[in-house]
Design a protein around this motif. Structure first.
Motif, short mmCIF file in Angstrom:
data_model
loop_
_atom_site.label_atom_id
_atom_site.label_comp_id
_atom_site.label_asym_id
_atom_site.label_seq_id
_atom_site.Cartn_x
_atom_site.Cartn_y
_atom_site.Cartn_z
N THR A 27 0.86 -1.18 0.00
CA THR A 27 0.00 0.00 0.00
C THR A 27 0.90 1.23 0.00
OG1 THR A 27 -1.60 -1.23 1.29
CG2 THR A 27 -1.82 1.17 1.28
N SER A 28 0.64 2.17 -0.89
CA SER A 28 1.51 3.33 -0.94
C SER A 28 0.76 4.55 -1.45
CB SER A 28 2.72 3.05 -1.84
OG SER A 28 2.29 2.76 -3.15
N SER A 29 1.35 5.69 -1.21
CA SER A 29 0.87 6.96 -1.72
C SER A 29 2.11 7.66 -2.28
CB SER A 29 0.23 7.77 -0.59
OG SER A 29 1.22 8.22 0.31
N PRO A 30 1.94 8.81 -2.90
CA PRO A 30 3.12 9.48 -3.45
C PRO A 30 4.18 9.82 -2.41
CG PRO A 30 1.10 10.47 -4.29
CD PRO A 30 0.71 9.48 -3.23
N LYS A 31 3.80 10.00 -1.13
CA LYS A 31 4.76 10.44 -0.12
C LYS A 31 5.18 9.35 0.86
CE LYS A 31 3.65 15.19 -0.46
NZ LYS A 31 4.66 16.15 -0.62
N THR A 32 4.40 8.30 1.01
CA THR A 32 4.76 7.26 1.97
C THR A 32 4.48 5.88 1.40
OG1 THR A 32 2.57 7.28 2.98
CG2 THR A 32 4.24 8.69 3.99
N LYS A 33 5.24 4.94 1.92
CA LYS A 33 5.01 3.52 1.63
C LYS A 33 4.70 2.91 2.99
CE LYS A 33 8.48 0.75 0.54
NZ LYS A 33 9.54 0.04 -0.16
N VAL A 34 3.49 2.37 3.16
CA VAL A 34 3.03 1.90 4.45
C VAL A 34 2.71 0.42 4.40
CG1 VAL A 34 1.25 2.18 6.22
CG2 VAL A 34 2.04 4.17 4.95
N PHE A 35 3.23 -0.31 5.36
CA PHE A 35 2.90 -1.73 5.45
C PHE A 35 1.59 -1.89 6.21
CE2 PHE A 35 2.94 -5.77 7.76
CZ PHE A 35 2.94 -6.62 6.66
N VAL A 36 0.68 -2.67 5.63
CA VAL A 36 -0.58 -3.01 6.27
C VAL A 36 -0.52 -4.51 6.56
CG1 VAL A 36 -3.08 -3.15 5.98
CG2 VAL A 36 -1.82 -1.21 5.02
N SER A 37 -0.89 -4.89 7.76
CA SER A 37 -0.82 -6.29 8.16
C SER A 37 -1.49 -7.20 7.14
CB SER A 37 -1.49 -6.49 9.51
OG SER A 37 -1.55 -7.87 9.84
N ASN A 38 -0.85 -8.31 6.84
CA ASN A 38 -1.43 -9.32 5.97
C ASN A 38 -2.72 -9.88 6.56
OD1 ASN A 38 0.57 -9.87 3.70
ND2 ASN A 38 1.90 -10.01 5.50
N PHE A 39 -2.87 -9.74 7.86
CA PHE A 39 -3.99 -10.34 8.58
C PHE A 39 -5.07 -9.31 8.95
CE2 PHE A 39 -0.10 -12.67 9.18
CZ PHE A 39 -0.46 -13.98 8.93
N ALA A 40 -5.04 -8.16 8.29
CA ALA A 40 -5.97 -7.07 8.61
C ALA A 40 -7.43 -7.49 8.46
CB ALA A 40 -5.68 -5.84 7.73
N PHE A 41 -7.70 -8.48 7.65
CA PHE A 41 -9.09 -8.93 7.45
C PHE A 41 -9.71 -9.50 8.73
CE2 PHE A 41 -6.14 -12.12 5.72
CZ PHE A 41 -6.43 -13.24 6.50
N PHE A 42 -8.89 -9.85 9.71
CA PHE A 42 -9.40 -10.35 10.99
C PHE A 42 -9.71 -9.23 11.98
CE2 PHE A 42 -7.15 -14.71 10.62
CZ PHE A 42 -8.33 -15.34 10.25
N ARG A 43 -9.29 -8.01 11.67
CA ARG A 43 -9.35 -6.92 12.66
C ARG A 43 -10.73 -6.72 13.27
NH1 ARG A 43 -6.33 -1.52 11.28
NH2 ARG A 43 -5.48 -3.14 9.98
N GLU A 44 -11.78 -6.78 12.46
CA GLU A 44 -13.13 -6.51 12.96
C GLU A 44 -13.77 -7.70 13.67
OE1 GLU A 44 -14.63 -3.47 12.91
OE2 GLU A 44 -12.71 -2.75 12.12
N ASP A 45 -13.74 -8.87 13.02
CA ASP A 45 -14.51 -10.01 13.51
C ASP A 45 -13.73 -10.99 14.38
OD1 ASP A 45 -16.91 -9.26 12.14
OD2 ASP A 45 -15.98 -9.95 10.28
N LYS A 46 -12.44 -11.04 14.21
CA LYS A 46 -11.60 -12.00 14.95
C LYS A 46 -10.37 -11.27 15.48
CE LYS A 46 -14.03 -15.73 13.85
NZ LYS A 46 -14.72 -16.54 14.85
N PHE A 47 -10.60 -10.30 16.36
CA PHE A 47 -9.52 -9.41 16.80
C PHE A 47 -8.39 -10.17 17.49
CE2 PHE A 47 -7.27 -6.38 19.45
CZ PHE A 47 -6.94 -5.43 18.49
N LYS A 48 -8.70 -11.20 18.26
CA LYS A 48 -7.66 -11.96 18.95
C LYS A 48 -6.70 -12.59 17.93
CE LYS A 48 -9.15 -15.20 21.73
NZ LYS A 48 -9.51 -16.10 22.84
N LEU A 49 -7.24 -13.11 16.84
CA LEU A 49 -6.40 -13.69 15.79
C LEU A 49 -5.58 -12.60 15.11
CD1 LEU A 49 -8.91 -16.20 14.12
CD2 LEU A 49 -7.24 -16.64 15.93
N TYR A 50 -6.22 -11.48 14.82
CA TYR A 50 -5.51 -10.35 14.21
C TYR A 50 -4.37 -9.88 15.11
CZ TYR A 50 -4.38 -5.54 13.09
OH TYR A 50 -3.69 -4.39 12.82
N SER A 51 -4.65 -9.74 16.39
CA SER A 51 -3.66 -9.23 17.33
C SER A 51 -2.42 -10.14 17.38
CB SER A 51 -4.29 -9.10 18.71
OG SER A 51 -3.35 -8.59 19.63
N CYS A 52 -2.63 -11.46 17.43
CA CYS A 52 -1.49 -12.40 17.45
C CYS A 52 -0.65 -12.25 16.19
CB CYS A 52 -2.00 -13.84 17.53
SG CYS A 52 -2.28 -14.42 19.17
#
Length: 173
Positions: free
Chosen positions: A23-48
């Protein structure tokens, strides 16, 4: 069976990982967790998994894999709850994985990954096994494959289906 060599290098020839654009923009390159899809429904899995990625990125490879072992345990607990298999909560993690496989709830592929994560975590905690960067990355990739399967089983949308090696976010010129 899984040899100690397999556990130490985390190798798995069945996983194909394609390079992905971060994920990037003209000014930054930002890493987004590969496991972000768990953030809402399975937060414990996302957190690990998010913690495992951050530990990997900081050079704490053994601790990263320990977190992935916890991810495997939490995933099995969630799976048992989702399947209403409450009778198996008194069993140990090894027995739970084996029962899920023998009763046809998980495929051999997922059984093998869960068992590898269980074994390497036990070896780290009880035999002081260390894990190098390559092995930790292989375990992250395997956990990602397992996570995508579980997300599919839980009807959780997975936008990024290609594993991205964790990198430090940075400002671009």
């Amino acid at each position: 069976g899984v040899s100690l060599h397999d556990l130490r290098d985390g190798s798995d020839t069945n996983i194909a990982v394609n390079p992905a654009k971060p994920t990037s923009s003209p000014k930054t390159k930002v890493f987004v967790s590969n496991f972000a899809f768990f953030r809402e429904d399975k937060f414990k899995l996302y957190s690990c998994c998010n913690t495992a990625e951050r530990l990997f990125l900081s050079g704490f490879h053994t601790q990263s894999v320990t977190q992935l072992g916890m991810f495997g345990e939490f995933l099995v607990e969630d799976l048992l709850a989702d399947l209403h298999l409450d009778d198996y909560f008194g069993f140990n993690h090894y027995e739970r994985i084996k029962i899920l496989f023998e009763e046809g709830h998980i495929h051999l592929r997922w059984y093998e990954i869960l068992d590898k994560l269980r074994l390497i975590r036990n070896n780290i905690l009880h035999e002081h096994t260390s894990v190098n960067e390559t092995a930790a990355l292989n375990y992250l990739k395997q956990a990602f494959e397992l996570a995508k399967w579980f997300a599919f089983e839980c009807d959780i949308a997975v936008e990024n289906t290609v594993f991205v090696t964790p990198f430090k976010s940075e400002e671009l010129p």
